[in-house]
Design a protein around this motif. Structure first.
Motif, PDB file in Angstrom:
ATOM      1  N   GLY A  97       0.626  -1.337   0.001  1.00  0.00           N
ATOM      2  CA  GLY A  97      -0.005   0.019   0.055  1.00  0.00           C
ATOM      3  C   GLY A  97       0.933   1.293   0.023  1.00  0.00           C
ATOM      4  O   GLY A  97       2.051   1.025  -0.119  1.00  0.00           O
ATOM      5  N   ALA A  98       0.229   2.256   0.167  1.00  0.00           N
ATOM      6  CA  ALA A  98      -1.259   2.540  -0.235  1.00  0.00           C
ATOM      7  C   ALA A  98      -1.203   3.789  -0.990  1.00  0.00           C
ATOM      8  O   ALA A  98      -0.379   4.667  -1.010  1.00  0.00           O
ATOM      9  N   THR A  99      -2.262   3.973  -1.919  1.00  0.00           N
ATOM     10  CA  THR A  99      -2.473   5.189  -2.635  1.00  0.00           C
ATOM     11  C   THR A  99      -3.083   6.466  -1.688  1.00  0.00           C
ATOM     12  O   THR A  99      -3.504   5.965  -0.570  1.00  0.00           O
ATOM     13  N   MET A 100      -2.952   7.371  -2.241  1.00  0.00           N
ATOM     14  CA  MET A 100      -3.551   8.604  -1.618  1.00  0.00           C
ATOM     15  C   MET A 100      -4.358   9.471  -2.556  1.00  0.00           C
ATOM     16  O   MET A 100      -3.642   9.917  -3.264  1.00  0.00           O
ATOM     17  N   ARG A 101      -5.507   9.492  -2.212  1.00  0.00           N
ATOM     18  CA  ARG A 101      -6.325  10.261  -3.422  1.00  0.00           C
ATOM     19  C   ARG A 101      -7.436  10.970  -2.647  1.00  0.00           C
ATOM     20  O   ARG A 101      -8.297  10.246  -1.930  1.00  0.00           O
ATOM     21  N   GLU A 102      -7.807  12.518  -2.762  1.00  0.00           N
ATOM     22  CA  GLU A 102      -8.957  12.961  -2.312  1.00  0.00           C
ATOM     23  C   GLU A 102      -9.835  13.021  -3.537  1.00  0.00           C
ATOM     24  O   GLU A 102      -9.842  13.743  -4.409  1.00  0.00           O
ATOM     25  N   ALA A 103     -10.830  12.096  -3.244  1.00  0.00           N
ATOM     26  CA  ALA A 103     -11.843  11.886  -4.222  1.00  0.00           C
ATOM     27  C   ALA A 103     -13.196  11.704  -3.669  1.00  0.00           C
ATOM     28  O   ALA A 103     -13.959  10.657  -4.178  1.00  0.00           O
ATOM     29  N   GLY A 104     -13.333  12.352  -2.630  1.00  0.00           N
ATOM     30  CA  GLY A 104     -14.864  12.267  -1.804  1.00  0.00           C
ATOM     31  C   GLY A 104     -15.037  10.915  -1.136  1.00  0.00           C
ATOM     32  O   GLY A 104     -13.989  10.368  -0.689  1.00  0.00           O
ATOM     33  N   PHE A 105     -15.929  10.361  -1.174  1.00  0.00           N
ATOM     34  CA  PHE A 105     -16.257   8.956  -0.775  1.00  0.00           C
ATOM     35  C   PHE A 105     -16.299   7.796  -1.868  1.00  0.00           C
ATOM     36  O   PHE A 105     -16.840   6.590  -1.338  1.00  0.00           O
ATOM     37  N   ASP A 106     -15.742   7.900  -2.764  1.00  0.00           N
ATOM     38  CA  ASP A 106     -15.568   6.956  -3.656  1.00  0.00           C
ATOM     39  C   ASP A 106     -14.538   6.127  -3.238  1.00  0.00           C
ATOM     40  O   ASP A 106     -13.519   6.360  -2.720  1.00  0.00           O
ATOM     41  N   THR A 107     -14.947   4.763  -3.459  1.00  0.00           N
ATOM     42  CA  THR A 107     -13.839   3.558  -2.929  1.00  0.00           C
ATOM     43  C   THR A 107     -13.804   2.769  -4.208  1.00  0.00           C
ATOM     44  O   THR A 107     -13.325   1.547  -3.825  1.00  0.00           O
ATOM     45  N   SER A 108     -13.980   3.234  -5.509  1.00  0.00           N
ATOM     46  CA  SER A 108     -13.921   2.441  -6.543  1.00  0.00           C
ATOM     47  C   SER A 108     -12.304   1.926  -6.821  1.00  0.00           C
ATOM     48  O   SER A 108     -11.276   2.630  -6.202  1.00  0.00           O
ATOM     49  N   LEU A 109     -12.161   0.760  -7.278  1.00  0.00           N
ATOM     50  CA  LEU A 109     -10.680   0.093  -7.383  1.00  0.00           C
ATOM     51  C   LEU A 109     -10.258   0.443  -8.788  1.00  0.00           C
ATOM     52  O   LEU A 109     -10.934   0.562  -9.779  1.00  0.00           O
ATOM     53  N   SER A 110      -8.890   1.021  -8.822  1.00  0.00           N
ATOM     54  CA  SER A 110      -8.315   1.501 -10.229  1.00  0.00           C
ATOM     55  C   SER A 110      -7.290   0.258 -10.582  1.00  0.00           C
ATOM     56  O   SER A 110      -6.479   0.296  -9.743  1.00  0.00           O
ATOM     57  N   PRO A 111      -7.397  -0.331 -11.665  1.00  0.00           N
ATOM     58  CA  PRO A 111      -6.518  -1.208 -12.396  1.00  0.00           C
ATOM     59  C   PRO A 111      -5.142  -0.470 -12.436  1.00  0.00           C
ATOM     60  O   PRO A 111      -4.054  -1.167 -12.027  1.00  0.00           O
ATOM     61  N   GLN A 112      -4.972   0.761 -12.738  1.00  0.00           N
ATOM     62  CA  GLN A 112      -3.878   1.541 -12.983  1.00  0.00           C
ATOM     63  C   GLN A 112      -3.049   1.585 -11.527  1.00  0.00           C
ATOM     64  O   GLN A 112      -1.800   1.370 -11.388  1.00  0.00           O
ATOM     65  N   GLU A 113      -3.710   1.954 -10.511  1.00  0.00           N
ATOM     66  CA  GLU A 113      -3.199   2.080  -9.191  1.00  0.00           C
ATOM     67  C   GLU A 113      -2.674   0.418  -8.520  1.00  0.00           C
ATOM     68  O   GLU A 113      -1.785   0.300  -8.150  1.00  0.00           O
ATOM     69  N   ARG A 114      -3.542  -0.409  -9.111  1.00  0.00           N
ATOM     70  CA  ARG A 114      -3.110  -1.829  -8.803  1.00  0.00           C
ATOM     71  C   ARG A 114      -1.829  -2.219  -9.403  1.00  0.00           C
ATOM     72  O   ARG A 114      -0.797  -2.598  -8.839  1.00  0.00           O
ATOM     73  N   GLU A 115      -1.749  -1.786 -10.684  1.00  0.00           N
ATOM     74  CA  GLU A 115      -0.497  -1.967 -11.349  1.00  0.00           C
ATOM     75  C   GLU A 115       0.922  -1.298 -10.904  1.00  0.00           C
ATOM     76  O   GLU A 115       1.785  -1.735 -10.857  1.00  0.00           O
ATOM     77  N   ARG A 116       0.357  -0.030 -10.664  1.00  0.00           N
ATOM     78  CA  ARG A 116       1.724   0.689 -10.078  1.00  0.00           C
ATOM     79  C   ARG A 116       2.099   0.378  -8.559  1.00  0.00           C
ATOM     80  O   ARG A 116       3.276   0.308  -8.469  1.00  0.00           O
TER      81      ARG A 116
END
Ligand SMILES: Cc1cc2nc3c(=O)[nH]c(=O)nc-3n(C[C@H](O)[C@H](O)[C@H](O)COP(=O)(O)OP(=O)(O)OC[C@H]3O[C@@H](n4cnc5c(N)ncnc54)[C@H](O)[C@@H]3O)c2cc1C
Length: 352
Positions: free
Chosen positions: A250-269
């Protein structure tokens, strides 16, 4: 004294448990099931070196105090519940990106050169420059912690009401009551411990910061690294409790409101960054990927204490809510019972 706590995360459950031990009657309301928010999503590190590099005096002192409380806290809830939480003081290795960074680490403690780092974690890449060895860092299985705190709270006589969201806090003449879709709850004191959602309840400046984590499973007979490892913009946390054998990245850090969707790009990164540190991870199986919301305040410090009237808040723990749990539980129970005052740096009223 009757206390209603809003939110059954690590904060609400631990505060509720300490309040019950001190003789209060405590009800916790949660909009879902207990300990399924950030408490579930976290990596479980008690990262007193890695997370406190830029911390001020009050934050450092409080975190170090909590770190010293952790062994006793873990033993106590394990004894009450009969279930382990995988508390391990396994240390952390904070890798330097290059020789200059390694040199700068010398002022912070014990430094290992590349060979020393590889002696500690043989699977590290050949080109690692070395790093800071933080022997005092520990970790817990935060999901087990949530379950165990729930058991401890219930065994101590607490009332836990899942699936009942607080919709509004009504305030009249200095006292409050909370409204849910099923009715009103009255109490002598209310504690808002609703994590990243706390700001929705009482105009508290707490906002969500999304974090994604992946889990990698080793091939048969391949060991996990011993300590937590930090480097290349990620951390690697061995999770080897109760038959589970995974490495959390882990872990990514993103201010994106209450969104908890998963990002394939972040997974690969995350995976690519981890493989730079430990090349053999390319043979490990991706077994999970999840996201959670950290509760952040404008100055990055927690809000712990009286908000107004009979409404208290325990929030804004940001990246350290697991680490801070034992200290928050004790401090908040004492504040609510009038036994102590808030720590000025953490006063919820500091934002006006
Ligand atoms: C990806 C990630 C990694 C992390 N790693 C670490 C780590 O390694 N170490 C560490 O110390 N910290 C870590 N953290 C931070 C830590 O998880 C949080 O600081 C901590 O869990 C916050 O606990 P909480 O009880 O305040 O919030 P939560 O655990 O989010 O609990 C809040 C609860 O409130 C409930 N709720 C919300 N609104 C309402 C409402 N209106 N009515 C009733 N109930 C409500 C929710 O359902 C939830 O159960 C991490 C966080 C994330 C997201």
């Amino acid at each position: 004294m009757k206390v209603v706590i809003i939110g059954a995360g690590v904060a609400g459950l631990a505060i509720g448990w300490r309040l019950l031990q001190a003789g209060a009657a405590v009800t916790i309301l949660d909009r879902g099931q207990p300990a399924q928010g950030a408490t579930w999503a976290a990596a479980g590190m008690l990262a007193v070196t890695a997370e406190l590099e830029e911390a001020g005096e009050a934050e450092s002192a409080f975190a170090l105090h909590s770190n010293t409380l952790w062994p006793g806290f873990a033993a106590e809830i394990e004894q009450v519940s009969g279930v382990g939480i995988g508390f391990v003081r396994g240390g952390a290795l904070l890798l330097a990106g290059n020789a200059g960074e390694l040199e700068a680490m010398r002022s912070r403690g014990t430094v290992l050169d590349g060979a020393g780092a590889r002696a500690l974690v043989p699977m590290l890449a050949d080109d690692v420059a070395g790093g800071l060895w933080a022997a005092d860092e520990a970790r817990v299985d935060n999901r087990a912690l949530g379950e165990v705190l729930t058991i401890a709270f219930l065994k101590a006589g607490g009332i836990l009401i899942p699936q009942e969201a607080v919709v509004t806090i009504e305030e009249r003449g200095g006292t409050a009551c909370v409204m849910t879709p099923y009715g009103r709850h009255y109490a002598d004191a209310f504690v808002i411990a609703a994590g990243a959602w706390s700001g929705l309840l009482a105009n508290i400046p707490i906002t969500p910061v999304k974090g994604e984590i992946i889990a990698l499973m080793p091939p048969a007979n391949q060991p996990l690294p011993g300590p937590v490892i930090w480097g290349n913009g990620v951390y690697l946390v061995p999770r080897d409790h109760e038959g589970e054998k995974r490495l959390l990245v882990g872990a990514t850090m993103r201010e994106a409101g209450f969104d908890t969707s998963l990002s394939p790009q972040e997974r690969e990164r995350l995976r690519a960054a981890a493989q730079c540190l430990i090349p053999s991870l390319k043979h490990w199986t991706l077994s999970d990927h999840w996201a959670g919301l950290r509760p952040k305040s404008p100055d990055g410090l927690p809000l712990l204490g009286l908000l107004r009237g009979n409404i208290f808040v325990a929030g804004g723990q940001f990246r350290n809510g697991i680490l801070l749990a034992p200290a928050i539980a004790q401090l908040m129970a004492d504040i609510v019972l009038g036994k102590t005052k808030t720590i000025p740096a953490f006063d919820p009223r500091r934002f006006g």
